[in-house]
Design a protein around this motif. Structure first.
Motif, PDB file in Angstrom:
ATOM      1  N   LEU A   1     -13.653 -61.985 -57.295  1.00 28.11           N
ATOM      2  CA  LEU A   1     -14.681 -61.271 -56.564  1.00 28.11           C
ATOM      3  C   LEU A   1     -15.833 -62.092 -55.889  1.00 28.11           C
ATOM      4  N   TRP A   2     -15.528 -61.792 -54.781  1.00 28.42           N
ATOM      5  CA  TRP A   2     -16.626 -62.799 -54.091  1.00 28.42           C
ATOM      6  C   TRP A   2     -17.668 -61.983 -53.122  1.00 28.42           C
ATOM      7  N   ASN A   3     -18.677 -62.130 -53.274  1.00 27.68           N
ATOM      8  CA  ASN A   3     -19.838 -61.595 -52.542  1.00 27.68           C
ATOM      9  C   ASN A   3     -20.548 -62.457 -51.789  1.00 27.68           C
ATOM     10  N   GLU A   4     -20.342 -62.236 -50.159  1.00 31.75           N
ATOM     11  CA  GLU A   4     -20.758 -63.071 -49.353  1.00 31.75           C
ATOM     12  C   GLU A   4     -22.188 -63.334 -49.104  1.00 31.75           C
ATOM     13  N   ASP A   5     -22.956 -62.251 -49.452  1.00 29.55           N
ATOM     14  CA  ASP A   5     -24.384 -62.301 -49.144  1.00 29.55           C
ATOM     15  C   ASP A   5     -25.144 -62.970 -50.387  1.00 29.55           C
ATOM     16  N   SER A   6     -24.678 -62.722 -51.567  1.00 29.06           N
ATOM     17  CA  SER A   6     -25.180 -63.405 -52.746  1.00 29.06           C
ATOM     18  C   SER A   6     -24.645 -64.905 -53.295  1.00 29.06           C
ATOM     19  N   GLY A   7     -23.589 -65.008 -52.720  1.00 30.38           N
ATOM     20  CA  GLY A   7     -22.713 -66.387 -53.040  1.00 30.38           C
ATOM     21  C   GLY A   7     -22.101 -65.976 -54.415  1.00 30.38           C
ATOM     22  N   GLU A   8     -22.184 -65.100 -55.151  1.00 40.69           N
ATOM     23  CA  GLU A   8     -21.584 -64.988 -56.207  1.00 40.69           C
ATOM     24  C   GLU A   8     -19.994 -64.944 -56.264  1.00 40.69           C
ATOM     25  N   THR A   9     -19.267 -65.743 -57.207  1.00 39.95           N
ATOM     26  CA  THR A   9     -17.839 -65.648 -57.306  1.00 39.95           C
ATOM     27  C   THR A   9     -17.513 -65.452 -58.875  1.00 39.95           C
ATOM     28  N   ASN A  10     -16.715 -64.489 -58.946  1.00 39.75           N
ATOM     29  CA  ASN A  10     -16.444 -64.003 -60.145  1.00 39.75           C
ATOM     30  C   ASN A  10     -14.926 -64.126 -60.456  1.00 39.75           C
ATOM     31  N   VAL A  11     -14.287 -65.077 -61.232  1.00 39.40           N
ATOM     32  CA  VAL A  11     -13.061 -65.196 -61.536  1.00 39.40           C
ATOM     33  C   VAL A  11     -12.417 -64.509 -62.689  1.00 39.40           C
ATOM     34  N   PHE A  12     -11.425 -63.705 -62.738  1.00 40.19           N
ATOM     35  CA  PHE A  12     -10.830 -63.006 -63.777  1.00 40.19           C
ATOM     36  C   PHE A  12      -9.385 -63.074 -63.637  1.00 40.19           C
ATOM     37  N   VAL A  13      -8.621 -63.094 -65.009  1.00 46.38           N
ATOM     38  CA  VAL A  13      -7.475 -63.366 -65.567  1.00 46.38           C
ATOM     39  C   VAL A  13      -6.987 -62.299 -66.422  1.00 46.38           C
ATOM     40  N   GLU A  14      -5.975 -61.551 -66.232  1.00 48.52           N
ATOM     41  CA  GLU A  14      -5.495 -60.798 -67.353  1.00 48.52           C
ATOM     42  C   GLU A  14      -3.911 -61.038 -67.383  1.00 48.52           C
ATOM     43  N   ALA A  15      -3.648 -61.072 -68.702  1.00 48.64           N
ATOM     44  CA  ALA A  15      -2.140 -61.411 -68.957  1.00 48.64           C
ATOM     45  C   ALA A  15      -1.622 -60.823 -70.382  1.00 48.64           C
TER      46      ALA A  15
END
Length: 531
Positions: free
Chosen positions: A468-482
């Motif tokens: 999940l990437w927010n261009e304005d704030s620069g946040e980059t959240n990575v998720f993994v589900e298995a």
């Protein structure tokens, strides 16, 4: 490449390696593709029920083939089709999400026990599971749908009992900002009782849920997920009691899903819900399906306590919730939804009138300490859901317009999911998904990009990962589900979230500003009762 991007890449790679450790590839390469497999069951009766669902809802000539796998007899439900590869994508979107391709050369890898197919007498018509958007044709709601593969029921005439017990452990990378613990464990018990009445057109379901947490008392739960009576007469289905009903088609944000309240302490992604008392009438015809709801009473959203994780710095006071309605949590809400399936399109329109499931917060000071009080407004919300299938691609849209919480606003999630079926001539399917989000209330919304790897093995192994990437704030959240089943009794699942805070350049609060130290890995072991 900046140091922050490198850190994000390394973190994502480590999470994927951990997911692969949970999900082990157990199949070799296969060539060709002739059949769609809808499920494999240790209980032959469950296979018969699944076959009836496939025949009645998809009009496919489904068969049952007993096979010997790991010294056990499994009853495999499948349908041979000349265009099985292309048909598989549509079949999954129409409620049979666990279906997979049986390649021609792989049929002999499992020894046939009996070459005679369809030896069983088919049971009465059974219901087809609802899809994310359009409820498929309901044939007879009295008959229970089959359980996941390997999960059998304890049966006494018209009485069935089953359920599961799960143990969960969450590991956080750092101690919380309020000195919260790094390790949180919980146990959940979810039994279920199903009674089918003798007329074969009525049924009763009771499913409570009990959860105990080692650290956060607000995660302790005693809830009724389902306590309902269902009756089917001609084209009208009546459902009365406490139930859960899902609306929506997208992956990252469920804009239109508003019937049930979110259980936020169970799952950070908002997927888990609390049971809702209701009266639901469903009318079906050539024009589609109309569901009318009278929602009896209101349930407040759950939030982590002072010892919990994934929360803001100011505590939320659940004992002082305020309501716009004078009836408070006893107000009766109403909703209506129409949905229709076309050749390659599924469309739904809905309207909700009642107390918002999403609270606003009032800042107050009690005994010299600041706290937040949930405030539940009365809203009007109109929504649309659209699913359009183009070959192996599914285009999705959810959008709403809501009034009652300040100025009227709109919000939407739109995107696509493209599935590569049988990559490298194996059972593996690789799905690519991308979704963009918009909300009038926010300066910017995140973009989601991810992949879904489905192993199509006997153990339902799969991995979902993305950013999940927010261009304005620069946040980059990575998720993994298995997840992966273990034999016929158990299931192991993994979930992980990594929060990259980005850069605060505009003075606005970031979406994950207060949980940037709450990166976590969650492991869950589930034991199915009645298998």
């Amino acid at each position: 490449m900046t140091r922050r991007i490198k850190e994000t890449f390394v973190e994502a790679t480590m999470l994927k390696i951990l997911a692969v450790a949970v999900v082990t590839i157990a199949a070799a390469s296969y060539a060709g593709h002739d059949a769609i497999v809808f499920g494999s069951f240790l209980n032959e009766q469950n296979a018969v029920v699944k076959r009836q669902q496939v025949i009645q809802s998809l009009e496919l000539d489904a068969t049952i083939e007993p096979v010997q796998i790991d010294r056990q007899t499994w009853y495999r439900v499948l349908a041979y089709h000349v265009s099985a590869r292309d048909l598989l994508v549509k079949v999954r979107l129409e409620g049979f999400s666990d279906s997979w391709l049986l390649l021609e050369s792989s049929r002999n890898t499992a020894t046939a026990v009996n070459a005679t197919r369809d030896r069983e007498r088919s049971p009465p018509d059974s219901p087809v599971p609802s899809t994310g958007l359009a409820k498929l044709k309901r044939l007879n709601a009295a008959e229970a749908s089959p359980l996941p593969k390997g999960r059998e029921r304890i049966r006494r005439d018209d009485l069935e009992m089953y359920g599961d017990i799960s143990y969960e452990n969450r590991f956080f990378g750092k101690t919380g900002p309020s000195d919260q613990d790094k390790f949180h464990a919980s146990v959940t018990f979810s039994p279920e009782l199903y009674v089918r009445l003798r007329d074969q057109k009525s049924s009763f379901t009771f499913k409570p849920k009990f959860r105990g947490d080692s650290v956060d008392s607000r995660r302790n739960l005693v809830d009724i997920q389902d306590l309902s009576w269902v009756d089917v007469k001609d084209s009208i289905e009546t459902r009365v009691g406490i139930r859960k009903d899902f609306w929506g088609v997208t992956e990252t944000f469920h804009r239109v899903d508003i019937i049930n309240q979110t259980d936020l302490v169970e799952s950070f992604d908002g997927e888990d819900k609390l049971g809702q008392p209701m009266i639901n009438l469903s009318f079906e015809g050539n024009w589609g399906t109309i569901d009318a709801y009278a929602l009896l009473g209101f349930r407040e959203r759950t939030f982590p306590g002072k010892n919990g994780r994934l929360r803001g710095p100011i505590p939320i006071d659940l004992n002082s919730a305020e309501y716009e309605s004078g009836a408070k949590n006893w107000r009766m809400d109403f909703a209506i939804r129409w949905n229709q399936d076309f050749e390659n399109t599924q469309l739904a329109l809905s309207h909700f009138s009642g107390t918002s499931r999403e609270p606003e917060f009032l800042s107050v000071v009690r005994e010299g300490s600041p706290s937040l009080t949930p405030y539940y407004s009365v809203i009007e919300q109109t929504g649309i859901e659209l699913l359009y299938i183009i070959g192996g691609m599914a285009v999705k849209l959810e959008a709403i317009s809501r009034s009652g919480q300040g100025e009227r606003f709109s919000a939407a999630t739109a995107g696509f999911e493209y599935t590569q079926v049988g990559i490298f001539d194996t059972r593996l399917d690789l799905g690519w998904l991308m979704e963009i989000n918009h909300d009038d209330r926010q300066r910017s919304s995140p973009i989601a990009v991810g992949t879904r790897l489905t192993f199509n093995d006997l153990y339902d192994s799969q991995i979902l990962s993305g950013v999940l990437w927010n261009e304005d704030s620069g946040e980059t959240n990575v998720f993994v589900e298995a997840s992966r089943r273990i034999g016929g009794c158990c299931k192991l699942s993994l979930e992980s979230l990594y929060f990259n805070g980005g850069l605060t350049t505009n003075g606005d609060n970031q979406m994950s500003e207060y949980i940037r130290d709450d990166d976590f890995v969650r492991l869950e072991f589930i034991y199915f009762l009645g298998s």
